[in-house]
Design an enzyme around this catalytic site. Sequence first.
Site, PDB file in Angstrom:
ATOM      1  N   GLY A 143       0.828  -1.195   0.000  1.00 47.29           N
ATOM      2  CA  GLY A 143       0.000   0.000   0.000  1.00 47.29           C
ATOM      3  C   GLY A 143       0.865   1.248   0.000  1.00 47.29           C
ATOM      4  N   CYS A 144       0.288   2.367  -0.426  1.00 45.30           N
ATOM      5  CA  CYS A 144       1.064   3.606  -0.570  1.00 45.30           C
ATOM      6  C   CYS A 144       1.534   4.151   0.780  1.00 45.30           C
ATOM      7  CB  CYS A 144       0.253   4.648  -1.331  1.00 45.30           C
ATOM      8  SG  CYS A 144      -1.428   4.885  -0.737  1.00 45.30           S
ATOM      9  N   PHE A 145       0.612   4.280   1.743  1.00 41.24           N
ATOM     10  CA  PHE A 145       1.013   4.717   3.079  1.00 41.24           C
ATOM     11  C   PHE A 145       2.027   3.743   3.668  1.00 41.24           C
ATOM     12  CE2 PHE A 145      -3.210   7.051   3.595  1.00 41.24           C
ATOM     13  CZ  PHE A 145      -2.635   8.313   3.651  1.00 41.24           C
ATOM     14  N   SER A 146       1.778   2.450   3.444  1.00 37.09           N
ATOM     15  CA  SER A 146       2.656   1.422   4.009  1.00 37.09           C
ATOM     16  C   SER A 146       4.090   1.604   3.525  1.00 37.09           C
ATOM     17  CB  SER A 146       2.149   0.034   3.620  1.00 37.09           C
ATOM     18  OG  SER A 146       0.787  -0.109   3.900  1.00 37.09           O
TER      19      SER A 146
END
Length: 351
Positions: A143-146
Amino acid sequence: MIKVGIYGASGYMGSEALRVLLKHPNVSVEWATSRSDAPIEHYHKNFYDRGLKFVRPSEAMPCDVAFFAIPTGLTTEVCQSFLKNGSKVIDLGADFRLNNKEEWENVYQKIHPNWKLSEEAVYGICELHRNEISKTRIIANPGCFSSSSILALAPLASERLIDFDKIIVDGLSGTVGAGSDLDLALHHPEITNNILPYNVVNHRHSYEIEQELSLLAGDTVIVNFSSCYVPISRGILTINHCFPTKALKRNELLDLYKEFYKDEYFIKIIDIPKDENASWNYLPYPWVAAVSATNFCHIGLDIDEKRNRIVVYSVLDSIGKGGALAGIQNMNIMFGLDEKTGLDFYGIHPY
């Protein structure tokens, strides 16, 4: 040439993969699917008069590698026929991101269609799992935030320099992260001049961050993550707060980060000195606009010695290093290419 297909190219993530893969010197894009009969220009004006056409999902043929940008749960079902025909699979969604089946099903509120495939998949942060990526046939793109937060905190977790029970992450996202489906909160009059908190507790990306940092630390890591949409289109900023277990200086932390990422082309550590005479300092920290439409992640940091707090800022493009372009970096590694191939470009300024 590597024969590539993109399953689900009418959305932002699939179209970003298509945009960059069309210029990749070692790739032949064989097909890109859409369930709609509308021409590609209906969804992506940047492809106007490019001679591209969507194919129906039923017309997608086996290829060397297929990128999947479709809703959670569907990739596992659809990709099995591709795997049987020898294709590698890069899932730009969430089907294979977590290592724990019960946790995945609780987070995504679905019964996983084939957990054996998830056990086979490799979590696709190249900087941490390069060797495993080179040998697998299934990539779970993060994921992007991850990606932003894991890359920000990996050196500290690896060296066990912080309290693993007291990590706070604030995530700010451009609206491309919500996808192309319409929603009232993302309607232009609503998001413009606004900051919109969403999924402020138990965000699904928390589990990815905790999973990867725990593997690095060899211990259980707890992350308190909250997110907001901000009125920009693409880009992620995570503000990662943590508390050191021993006295540290900013220059020591910068040296640690530069050493940890010394061989990582796409990770840039901002080590510009602070101007102690300036009324406000901003140059030592990363800017979202600087990484737009690229595969770079920029990291900057500081330490509040008085209050014993480290803060790490990490920026990347939501569908670039936080999505499709990281998937292409994974593809390069899977096929034995220089991982910069087709990705060695900088952003534009101003954006």
